[in-house]
Write a protein that holds these residues in place. Structure first.
Motif, PDB file in Angstrom:
ATOM      1  N   SER A 168       0.684  -1.335  -0.122  1.00 39.19           N
ATOM      2  CA  SER A 168       0.540  -0.229   0.056  1.00 39.19           C
ATOM      3  C   SER A 168       0.947   1.026   0.354  1.00 39.19           C
ATOM      4  O   SER A 168       1.792   1.674   0.610  1.00 39.19           O
ATOM      5  N   THR A 169       0.911   2.194  -0.628  1.00 39.81           N
ATOM      6  CA  THR A 169       1.402   3.194  -0.621  1.00 39.81           C
ATOM      7  C   THR A 169       1.572   4.207   0.101  1.00 39.81           C
ATOM      8  O   THR A 169       2.126   4.728   0.722  1.00 39.81           O
ATOM      9  N   GLN A 211      -1.589  -2.797  -6.023  1.00 37.74           N
ATOM     10  CA  GLN A 211      -1.298  -2.460  -4.344  1.00 37.74           C
ATOM     11  C   GLN A 211      -1.894  -4.288  -3.999  1.00 37.74           C
ATOM     12  O   GLN A 211      -2.784  -4.701  -4.271  1.00 37.74           O
ATOM     13  N   ARG A 253      -5.194   0.017   1.199  1.00 38.45           N
ATOM     14  CA  ARG A 253      -6.174   0.305   2.253  1.00 38.45           C
ATOM     15  C   ARG A 253      -7.079   2.055   2.704  1.00 38.45           C
ATOM     16  O   ARG A 253      -7.293   2.547   1.997  1.00 38.45           O
ATOM     17  N   GLY A 254      -8.432   1.148   2.722  1.00 37.88           N
ATOM     18  CA  GLY A 254     -10.026   2.458   2.258  1.00 37.88           C
ATOM     19  C   GLY A 254      -9.893   3.120   3.962  1.00 37.88           C
ATOM     20  O   GLY A 254      -9.518   2.575   5.273  1.00 37.88           O
ATOM     21  N   LYS A 255     -11.013   4.044   4.002  1.00 35.66           N
ATOM     22  CA  LYS A 255     -11.575   4.258   5.294  1.00 35.66           C
ATOM     23  C   LYS A 255     -11.687   3.599   5.735  1.00 35.66           C
ATOM     24  O   LYS A 255     -12.620   2.674   5.581  1.00 35.66           O
ATOM     25  N   TRP A 298      -9.044  -1.347  -0.328  1.00 38.88           N
ATOM     26  CA  TRP A 298      -9.011  -0.438  -1.159  1.00 38.88           C
ATOM     27  C   TRP A 298      -8.500  -1.797  -2.289  1.00 38.88           C
ATOM     28  O   TRP A 298      -7.620  -2.339  -2.226  1.00 38.88           O
ATOM     29  N   LYS A 312     -18.904   5.130  -6.801  1.00 32.92           N
ATOM     30  CA  LYS A 312     -18.019   5.525  -6.174  1.00 32.92           C
ATOM     31  C   LYS A 312     -16.292   5.654  -7.253  1.00 32.92           C
ATOM     32  O   LYS A 312     -16.163   4.165  -7.501  1.00 32.92           O
ATOM     33  N   GLY A 359     -11.726   6.926  -3.709  1.00 31.15           N
ATOM     34  CA  GLY A 359     -11.245   6.857  -2.819  1.00 31.15           C
ATOM     35  C   GLY A 359     -10.471   8.041  -2.052  1.00 31.15           C
ATOM     36  O   GLY A 359      -8.930   8.238  -2.725  1.00 31.15           O
ATOM     37  N   ILE A 387      -4.626   8.064  -2.073  1.00 28.87           N
ATOM     38  CA  ILE A 387      -5.173   8.837  -3.094  1.00 28.87           C
ATOM     39  C   ILE A 387      -5.167   7.542  -4.323  1.00 28.87           C
ATOM     40  O   ILE A 387      -4.895   6.992  -5.182  1.00 28.87           O
TER      41      ILE A 387
HETATM   42  C1  BTN Z   1     -11.803   5.051   1.056  1.00 31.14           C
HETATM   43  O1  BTN Z   1     -12.055   4.059   1.675  1.00 31.14           O
HETATM   44  O2  BTN Z   1     -12.243   5.911   0.312  1.00 31.14           O
HETATM   45  C2  BTN Z   1     -10.330   5.788   0.437  1.00 31.14           C
HETATM   46  C3  BTN Z   1      -9.946   4.899  -0.384  1.00 31.14           C
HETATM   47  C4  BTN Z   1      -8.073   5.120  -0.383  1.00 31.14           C
HETATM   48  C5  BTN Z   1      -7.420   4.194  -1.252  1.00 31.14           C
HETATM   49  C6  BTN Z   1      -5.522   5.113  -1.344  1.00 31.14           C
HETATM   50  S1  BTN Z   1      -4.976   3.993  -3.273  1.00 31.14           S
HETATM   51  C7  BTN Z   1      -3.406   4.605  -2.581  1.00 31.14           C
HETATM   52  C8  BTN Z   1      -3.363   4.709  -0.837  1.00 31.14           C
HETATM   53  N1  BTN Z   1      -3.063   3.489  -0.706  1.00 31.14           N
HETATM   54  C9  BTN Z   1      -3.916   3.055   0.014  1.00 31.14           C
HETATM   55  O3  BTN Z   1      -3.929   1.702   0.748  1.00 31.14           O
HETATM   56  N2  BTN Z   1      -5.280   3.583   0.284  1.00 31.14           N
HETATM   57  C10 BTN Z   1      -4.654   5.423   0.103  1.00 31.14           C
END
Ligand code: BTN
Length: 254
Positions: free
Chosen positions: A24-25, A47, A51-53, A58, A114, A117, A135
């Motif tokens: 994950s970045t 990736q 990971r997301g919120k 993600w 969507k 995110g 992002i």
């Molecule tokens: C969301 O859940 O809406 C947020 C998603 C964010 C995804 C980006 S992809 C680049 C960066 N690395 C991650 O692991 N997550 C963010």
């Protein structure tokens, strides 16, 4: 991905780290921020543990944009980075005649689904501060299951001429830097943000865990990025902060 072009177009001469595959970045910057300069940009083609919120995954197949920007400067606007980054993205896409909107605080919405995110994380200690803006955008991503297709959209599903990834990334970063500049006030940013904010003046449910929702009308976006709402049952005003509730009743699925 044309890294040279990306570097050329960035208003700050950021260090760019490019990976074909990464976990994950955001995680990379969380683990390495101490040794990296502010404005470092980490980009990945895919990736494995995006990971997301709210601790969600993600989904990050080839064809999407995944990048994270490290900011280490003190800036009074750091608290509203989630809103600033959302605004930066919709402004960039609008340059290419792609009209997107924001579901507070920063889900990027195209045709009620969507498109992207943002995950903003911070690592703050006595001696240092690091903010990480991550992002993810679905550009020409193959969204696998029906369930995912129902909630998410890829740009190539509705847009014929898609800007190059490097052009989009540099433009989004440049917008973030411009919005963080002292010349632009928080009030101006919030006013502009509100133009794209889908839930403003709408009735929505605020959900927490398994409890019944609170039915509210969204009145305003405050200058700290929180939402001012009116509880329609109790007729009371209160403010909510990102992460406190899920917002339901509009673009529910997201
Ligand atoms: C969301 O859940 O809406 C947020 C998603 C964010 C995804 C980006 S992809 C680049 C960066 N690395 C991650 O692991 N997550 C963010």
């Amino acid at each position: 991905m044309d890294i040279q072009n990306l570097q050329k177009n960035l208003i700050f001469k950021n260090k760019i780290l490019y990976f074909e595959t990464i976990n994950s970045t955001n995680t990379y910057l969380k683990e390495n921020h101490n040794t990296l300069d502010s404005n470092t940009l980490v980009i990945a083609k895919t990736q494995t543990l995006g990971r997301g919120k709210n601790n969600r995954t993600w989904f990050s197949p080839f064809g999407g944009i995944y990048f994270s920007l490290l900011l280490k400067q003190d800036n009074s606007k750091n608290d509203i980075l989630p809103l600033i980054s959302g605004l930066a993205i919709v402004k960039s896409l609008s340059k290419f005649n792609i009209d997107t909107y924001l579901k507070w605080p920063n889900d990027i919405i195209l045709h009620k689904k969507k498109l992207g995110g943002i995950l903003v994380e911070s690592k703050i200690s006595k001696n240092s501060k690091a903010y990480i803006i991550g992002i993810g955008l679905n550009i020409s991503s193959l969204l696998p299951s029906f369930e995912i297709k129902d909630k998410f959209i890829s740009l190539n599903e509705t847009v014929d001429t898609i800007p190059h990834n490097d052009v989009l990334i540099s433009d989004i970063c440049n917008n973030i830097f411009t919005l963080l500049d002292d010349k632009i006030s928080v009030d101006v940013i919030i006013e502009e943000y509100k133009k794209y904010c889908l839930i403003l003046e709408k009735n929505v449910y605020l959900l927490k865990d398994n409890s019944d929702g609170i039915f509210v009308n969204v009145l305003d976006v405050n200058c700290d990025g929180s939402l001012k709402v009116l509880d329609l049952k109790l007729n009371e005003f209160f403010d909510i902060y990102s992460g406190e509730f899920f917002i339901s009743g509009i673009y529910d699925q997201i």
